[in-house]
Design an enzyme around this catalytic site. Sequence first.
Site, PDB file in Angstrom:
ATOM      1  N   ASP A 129       0.803  -1.222   0.000  1.00 62.60           N
ATOM      2  CA  ASP A 129       0.000   0.000   0.000  1.00 62.60           C
ATOM      3  C   ASP A 129       0.841   1.280   0.000  1.00 62.60           C
ATOM      4  O   ASP A 129       0.394   2.296  -0.532  1.00 62.60           O
ATOM      5  CB  ASP A 129      -0.978   0.006   1.180  1.00 62.60           C
ATOM      6  CG  ASP A 129      -2.196  -0.881   0.917  1.00 62.60           C
ATOM      7  OD1 ASP A 129      -2.428  -1.241  -0.255  1.00 62.60           O
ATOM      8  OD2 ASP A 129      -2.917  -1.197   1.876  1.00 62.60           O
ATOM      9  N   GLY A 144       4.233   1.511  -1.211  1.00 68.42           N
ATOM     10  CA  GLY A 144       5.082   1.558  -2.399  1.00 68.42           C
ATOM     11  C   GLY A 144       4.310   1.556  -3.709  1.00 68.42           C
ATOM     12  O   GLY A 144       4.850   1.927  -4.746  1.00 68.42           O
ATOM     13  N   GLY A 200       0.775   8.254   2.055  1.00 70.23           N
ATOM     14  CA  GLY A 200       0.482   9.677   2.175  1.00 70.23           C
ATOM     15  C   GLY A 200      -0.488  10.156   1.102  1.00 70.23           C
ATOM     16  O   GLY A 200      -1.406  10.924   1.378  1.00 70.23           O
ATOM     17  N   TYR A 211      -9.811   0.138   2.589  1.00 69.57           N
ATOM     18  CA  TYR A 211      -9.372   0.153   3.988  1.00 69.57           C
ATOM     19  C   TYR A 211      -9.025   1.543   4.477  1.00 69.57           C
ATOM     20  O   TYR A 211      -8.462   2.337   3.734  1.00 69.57           O
ATOM     21  CB  TYR A 211      -8.124  -0.721   4.162  1.00 69.57           C
ATOM     22  CG  TYR A 211      -8.464  -2.032   4.810  1.00 69.57           C
ATOM     23  CD1 TYR A 211      -8.774  -2.073   6.164  1.00 69.57           C
ATOM     24  CD2 TYR A 211      -8.504  -3.204   4.092  1.00 69.57           C
ATOM     25  CE1 TYR A 211      -9.105  -3.275   6.767  1.00 69.57           C
ATOM     26  CE2 TYR A 211      -8.842  -4.407   4.694  1.00 69.57           C
ATOM     27  CZ  TYR A 211      -9.143  -4.430   6.040  1.00 69.57           C
ATOM     28  OH  TYR A 211      -9.479  -5.596   6.631  1.00 69.57           O
ATOM     29  N   ASP A 226      25.748   3.796  13.712  1.00 65.45           N
ATOM     30  CA  ASP A 226      24.457   4.454  13.502  1.00 65.45           C
ATOM     31  C   ASP A 226      23.511   3.390  12.942  1.00 65.45           C
ATOM     32  O   ASP A 226      23.716   2.907  11.821  1.00 65.45           O
ATOM     33  CB  ASP A 226      24.639   5.605  12.502  1.00 65.45           C
ATOM     34  CG  ASP A 226      23.384   6.445  12.378  1.00 65.45           C
ATOM     35  OD1 ASP A 226      22.387   6.136  13.059  1.00 65.45           O
ATOM     36  OD2 ASP A 226      23.403   7.417  11.599  1.00 65.45           O
TER      37      ASP A 226
END
Length: 667
Positions: free
Chosen positions: A320, A322, A327, A408, A613
């Site tokens: 959903d 990619g 957004g 959804y 990191d």
Amino acid sequence: MPLFPLYLLFLLAAVSILPHSHQYHPLDPLTPAELTLVSTILTTYYPGTTHNLTFQYIGLEEPNKDALLSWLQKNQIKTPIPPRQASVIARINHKTHQIIVDLSHNKVVYDQVYHGYGYPLLTFEEQIAANALARTHPPFLAAIRRRRLKIEEVVCGSFTVGWYGEKRRNRRLVRVMCYYLDGTVNLYMRPIEAITVTVDLDEMKIIEFRDRLTVAVPKADGTDYRESQQQPPFGPQLMGITVVQPDGPSFTIDGHIVRWGNWDFHLSFDARAGPIISLASIYDTEKHKTRRVLYRGFVSELFVPYMDLTEEWYYRTFFDAGEYGYGLCAVSLQPYRDCPANAVFMDAYIAGQNGMPVRMYNVFCIFERYSGDILWRHTETSVPSEVVTEVRPEVTLVVRMVSTVGNYDYINDWEFKQSGSMKMTVGLTGLLEVRGSNYTHKDQIKEEVYGTLLAENTLGAHHDHFLTYHLDLDVDGEANSFVKSKLQMTRVPDQSSPRKSYWEVVSETAKTESDAKVKLGLESADLLVVNPSKKTRIGNFVGYRLIPGSVVGPLLSDDDYAQIRGAFTMYNLWVTPYNKSEKWAGGLYADQSRGDDNLAAWTSRNREIENKDIVLWYTVGFHHVPYQEDFPVMPTLSSGFELRPSNFFENNPMLKVKPLKVVRSSN
Ligand SMILES: *[C@@H]1O[C@H](CO)[C@@H](O)[C@H](O)[C@H]1NC(C)=O
Ligand SMILES: *[C@@H]1O[C@H](CO)[C@@H](O)[C@H](O)[C@H]1NC(C)=O
Ligand SMILES: *[C@@H]1O[C@H](CO)[C@@H](O)[C@H](O)[C@H]1NC(C)=O
């Protein structure tokens, strides 16, 4: 790439592009003026008369972490702000281009054709065009007539097709599935089954049409979820409730920086990821300083495989984020319904297929949540001649987005607590994907139907939702380690205690990526990110720990093509060394991907992660067996996880948090 043509520079100067001043934070999403600039630069480069150019994605090209951190740490007036750049994925004459546009110098600084597997995000415009094609295709019209349906009541959606081992396939395809309104708005409960319309998105034409057999279209009765359409008897109505903040909220929003209590963070919007939380830091009152916790966190991918193997369903294994854009699919939040009365709303901008900015209203709401919970308390009755009671009510800060990906609705919350915890929750609601069927009673079913009969002629398909979060924790700095503190049952070897066993904590620091792959549920362990060069006064490593929600892992075989693409769900938790280009757990080009650029593939390099990191990848999963209560609209089902300080503070950081000011209700 040659420089951007000069004449256009003047042109742009004339339309007054906003200057880059320090009023912008380097992590701010692209402004409408910047989106327009990107579109103008690239349409000049690739003019429409000779190029088919569509913008599949435009977002901020994140500044390099080093540059951003040094800008933040040094004097921001004297240190140059990192260059402002846009990341673009475009289809140009049927090829995928990955482009970086430097917005400070109005030029293209990178432009490469991508030759690997997979395709970029789909645009809304091409989905709409594909859907419209089906509705004008004569064989489709005949199929609708054969079913005795009215074409004007038919609506269609575009479904990505996945990958099933095909050696060659070099077309961007979707399957268009259609639904029937005729007396309801709940089209998803009225699928028109057994028709397959395959569309090539670049050619924008139908390349395959099949109409296999006919099954009943479920009735409209009982499918509508609008309040205005409900018939008595009605359920009890509760009295109104609201949160009153007579002195206003305790948070401030300065551009994209949100400050609340001891927290501050940057909130951005991305078409693919939705909300991005950056630079989340907490003010330590004892140390008199702001301490870093999360450099960047966002939902990296949502994998939704369905378990229905019928010809029109087997390929439904969606990504959903990619494929459709978590957004991009954000919706406008409704005041008083989606968010409480005390919420503040924020807009965002996306780029249309032509690159031009489109404003999205109220995509985020930010509010303080007070639900009557207790932050901490104690009643002490053992002190002579005194009863001691101390209680602190809990208030948290919530950042919410709702993304409606077709049927959804995902409610996406980032919640910040005064304790220093961050809680990530996703709530699933909206409409199930159901298959139309002739069955009207469970007793008729003698075959595998891959779901639950929810209503007459309506099968709710079994499926999963996996949301993989990218969590770049920087606990008191970048160099962190991942520690698994296993809780192990230990037998007492001798008679030294009347007890025969106890559990102890055995901590292991992961050296490489493979040490850090965790399948939860098999053993008890605390999962920590620590800073190995920072200790508390009494000598514990400062850290944060991940507290998982319900444990869900994939139930597909490793060699199933859907699972090869979705291999980032194989473990609940992964840790990788930070790498700016490793952002999308399912790969940058998720549509029709083949699993060669995903989290599982990256970690096969087994890189070192100790005192580095590092980035945590955690998957929130749901196995969804539909139940009748999920019809015709699903009550919210939530899951999530928490990141909680663990030896990060010297003691309970809420000890000196003052109780809330009392607000007495007026009635
Ligand atoms: C643009 O795409 C259309 C449809 O595929 C095609 O007919 C046309 O030739 C393309 N134009 C260019 C410049 O490639
Ligand atoms: C469903 O019922 C219709 C009408 O009776 C019939 O024509 C069709 O063949 C049935 N479909 C299946 C799959 O049994
Ligand atoms: C970053 O990740 C990409 C994709 O996995 C890889 O190609 C690249 O080599 C990595 N860079 C470094 C410095 O490891």
